[in-house]
Design a protein around this motif. Structure first.
Motif, PDB file in Angstrom:
ATOM      1  N   TYR A 101     -92.350 -59.184 -31.820  1.00  0.00           N
ATOM      2  CA  TYR A 101     -93.081 -59.184 -30.550  1.00  0.00           C
ATOM      3  C   TYR A 101     -93.791 -57.845 -30.445  1.00  0.00           C
ATOM      4  N   ASN A 102     -95.121 -57.862 -30.327  1.00  0.00           N
ATOM      5  CA  ASN A 102     -95.858 -56.603 -30.268  1.00  0.00           C
ATOM      6  C   ASN A 102     -96.449 -56.314 -28.896  1.00  0.00           C
ATOM      7  N   GLY A 103     -95.992 -57.015 -27.868  1.00  0.00           N
ATOM      8  CA  GLY A 103     -96.488 -56.796 -26.513  1.00  0.00           C
ATOM      9  C   GLY A 103     -97.505 -57.837 -26.073  1.00  0.00           C
ATOM     10  N   THR A 104     -98.227 -58.417 -27.016  1.00  0.00           N
ATOM     11  CA  THR A 104     -99.209 -59.452 -26.664  1.00  0.00           C
ATOM     12  C   THR A 104     -98.995 -60.751 -27.434  1.00  0.00           C
ATOM     13  N   ASN A 105     -98.376 -60.651 -28.599  1.00  0.00           N
ATOM     14  CA  ASN A 105     -98.170 -61.833 -29.450  1.00  0.00           C
ATOM     15  C   ASN A 105     -96.749 -61.875 -29.991  1.00  0.00           C
ATOM     16  N   PHE A 106     -96.304 -63.076 -30.230  1.00  0.00           N
ATOM     17  CA  PHE A 106     -95.038 -63.338 -30.916  1.00  0.00           C
ATOM     18  C   PHE A 106     -95.449 -63.834 -32.301  1.00  0.00           C
ATOM     19  N   THR A 107     -95.097 -63.106 -33.357  1.00  0.00           N
ATOM     20  CA  THR A 107     -95.640 -63.354 -34.690  1.00  0.00           C
ATOM     21  C   THR A 107     -94.546 -63.420 -35.741  1.00  0.00           C
ATOM     22  N   VAL A 108     -94.715 -64.356 -36.675  1.00  0.00           N
ATOM     23  CA  VAL A 108     -93.905 -64.402 -37.891  1.00  0.00           C
ATOM     24  C   VAL A 108     -94.883 -64.315 -39.043  1.00  0.00           C
ATOM     25  N   SER A 109     -94.645 -63.352 -39.921  1.00  0.00           N
ATOM     26  CA  SER A 109     -95.501 -63.237 -41.110  1.00  0.00           C
ATOM     27  C   SER A 109     -94.622 -63.025 -42.335  1.00  0.00           C
ATOM     28  N   PHE A 110     -95.092 -63.517 -43.465  1.00  0.00           N
ATOM     29  CA  PHE A 110     -94.350 -63.405 -44.714  1.00  0.00           C
ATOM     30  C   PHE A 110     -95.275 -63.714 -45.878  1.00  0.00           C
ATOM     31  N   THR A 111     -94.848 -63.293 -47.043  1.00  0.00           N
ATOM     32  CA  THR A 111     -95.536 -63.631 -48.280  1.00  0.00           C
ATOM     33  C   THR A 111     -94.674 -64.631 -49.021  1.00  0.00           C
ATOM     34  N   ALA A 112     -95.275 -65.735 -49.441  1.00  0.00           N
ATOM     35  CA  ALA A 112     -94.521 -66.721 -50.227  1.00  0.00           C
ATOM     36  C   ALA A 112     -94.034 -66.040 -51.500  1.00  0.00           C
ATOM     37  N   PRO A 113     -92.776 -66.242 -51.866  1.00  0.00           N
ATOM     38  CA  PRO A 113     -92.234 -65.599 -53.063  1.00  0.00           C
ATOM     39  C   PRO A 113     -92.958 -66.056 -54.330  1.00  0.00           C
ATOM     40  N   SER A 114     -93.049 -65.159 -55.300  1.00  0.00           N
ATOM     41  CA  SER A 114     -93.651 -65.546 -56.576  1.00  0.00           C
ATOM     42  C   SER A 114     -92.785 -66.624 -57.217  1.00  0.00           C
ATOM     43  N   GLY A 115     -93.435 -67.557 -57.878  1.00  0.00           N
ATOM     44  CA  GLY A 115     -92.715 -68.649 -58.529  1.00  0.00           C
ATOM     45  C   GLY A 115     -92.468 -69.842 -57.626  1.00  0.00           C
ATOM     46  N   VAL A 116     -92.731 -69.716 -56.331  1.00  0.00           N
ATOM     47  CA  VAL A 116     -92.574 -70.843 -55.409  1.00  0.00           C
ATOM     48  C   VAL A 116     -93.931 -71.528 -55.299  1.00  0.00           C
ATOM     49  N   THR A 117     -93.980 -72.775 -55.737  1.00  0.00           N
ATOM     50  CA  THR A 117     -95.225 -73.537 -55.684  1.00  0.00           C
ATOM     51  C   THR A 117     -94.943 -74.905 -55.079  1.00  0.00           C
ATOM     52  N   GLY A 118     -96.005 -75.572 -54.635  1.00  0.00           N
ATOM     53  CA  GLY A 118     -95.872 -76.923 -54.114  1.00  0.00           C
ATOM     54  C   GLY A 118     -95.317 -77.004 -52.704  1.00  0.00           C
ATOM     55  N   ILE A 119     -95.288 -75.890 -51.994  1.00  0.00           N
ATOM     56  CA  ILE A 119     -94.745 -75.867 -50.636  1.00  0.00           C
ATOM     57  C   ILE A 119     -95.888 -75.670 -49.641  1.00  0.00           C
ATOM     58  N   THR A 120     -95.830 -76.415 -48.546  1.00  0.00           N
ATOM     59  CA  THR A 120     -96.739 -76.211 -47.434  1.00  0.00           C
ATOM     60  C   THR A 120     -95.945 -75.563 -46.309  1.00  0.00           C
ATOM     61  N   TYR A 121     -96.424 -74.420 -45.842  1.00  0.00           N
ATOM     62  CA  TYR A 121     -95.771 -73.702 -44.752  1.00  0.00           C
ATOM     63  C   TYR A 121     -96.504 -74.013 -43.450  1.00  0.00           C
ATOM     64  N   GLY A 122     -95.773 -74.145 -42.376  1.00  0.00           N
ATOM     65  CA  GLY A 122     -96.364 -74.384 -41.065  1.00  0.00           C
ATOM     66  C   GLY A 122     -95.478 -73.807 -39.986  1.00  0.00           C
ATOM     67  N   ALA A 123     -95.985 -73.810 -38.770  1.00  0.00           N
ATOM     68  CA  ALA A 123     -95.205 -73.330 -37.634  1.00  0.00           C
ATOM     69  C   ALA A 123     -95.624 -74.099 -36.383  1.00  0.00           C
ATOM     70  N   ASP A 124     -94.715 -74.165 -35.436  1.00  0.00           N
ATOM     71  CA  ASP A 124     -94.954 -74.795 -34.134  1.00  0.00           C
ATOM     72  C   ASP A 124     -94.368 -73.890 -33.071  1.00  0.00           C
ATOM     73  N   TRP A 125     -94.886 -74.001 -31.856  1.00  0.00           N
ATOM     74  CA  TRP A 125     -94.330 -73.236 -30.747  1.00  0.00           C
ATOM     75  C   TRP A 125     -94.195 -74.133 -29.517  1.00  0.00           C
ATOM     76  N   THR A 126     -93.308 -73.716 -28.626  1.00  0.00           N
ATOM     77  CA  THR A 126     -93.148 -74.383 -27.333  1.00  0.00           C
ATOM     78  C   THR A 126     -92.714 -73.334 -26.319  1.00  0.00           C
ATOM     79  N   GLY A 127     -93.002 -73.612 -25.066  1.00  0.00           N
ATOM     80  CA  GLY A 127     -92.586 -72.707 -23.994  1.00  0.00           C
ATOM     81  C   GLY A 127     -91.270 -73.114 -23.365  1.00  0.00           C
ATOM     82  N   SER A 128     -90.795 -74.310 -23.733  1.00  0.00           N
ATOM     83  CA  SER A 128     -89.557 -74.794 -23.142  1.00  0.00           C
ATOM     84  C   SER A 128     -88.844 -75.695 -24.138  1.00  0.00           C
ATOM     85  N   LEU A 129     -87.548 -75.602 -24.132  1.00  0.00           N
ATOM     86  CA  LEU A 129     -86.770 -76.491 -25.003  1.00  0.00           C
ATOM     87  C   LEU A 129     -86.254 -77.706 -24.236  1.00  0.00           C
TER      88      LEU A 129
END
Length: 167
Positions: A101-129
């Protein structure tokens, strides 16, 4: 064959692409002439199959090696552990990318590991569970870098989840 004795032939191949079918043919030449063998094929393992082989001694997507199975009971299925380059045999949930959390955004960032192929990464958000109303988050990274960010303005709560899939 040497004369009438079968002769084993072999070659070490390098630089082959994962999950690729290759064709080959063995030809024999002697003073009598050349005999062409039949076309044959082999398919290299995908990186995911190699990962399964390493940890579970099988390439099959079943049993302990199934994408959806959680071998060590830490709540993370095998496919998630593969996608983030983690060991499926030991609990490692704390090694997943962590949100910031940087004060304006909630962020997840990462680099896909080397050797990992064939994967689709995605994310979803909600304000309430209760009830959840998950909305997709655009990946603003490029190449192997993934960045999922949600503005926090106007939201009392934000929940962010990562998704991985093997297309």
């Amino acid at each position: 064959m040497t004369g009438s004795t079968p002769t084993a032939v072999g070659v070490t191949l390098t630089g082959l692409a994962p999950g690729t079918t290759y064709h080959y043919r063995v030809n024999g030449t002697s003073t009598v002439g050349t005999v062409n063998g039949n076309d044959a094929t082999f398919t290299t393992l995908t990186n995911l199959q190699n990962w399964r082989q390493t940890y579970f001694s099988t390439t099959a997507n079943s049993g302990n090696a199934a994408d959806t199975f959680d071998f060590d009971g830490d709540g993370l299925p095998n496919l998630v552990k593969y996608a983030f380059g983690l060991n499926p045999i030991t609990p490692v949930s704390r090694q997943l990318p962590q949100p910031v959390y940087n004060g304006t955004n909630f962020t997840v960032s990462f680099t896909a590991p080397s050797g990992v192929t064939g994967i689709t990464y995605g994310a979803d958000w909600t304000g309430s569970l209760n009830p959840p109303n998950w909305q997709p988050v655009t990946d603003t990274g490029s190449g192997t870098q993934h960045i999922f960010s949600v503005p926090v303005s106007g939201h009392a709560s934000i929940f962010l989840r990562l998704r991985v899939s093997d297309p």
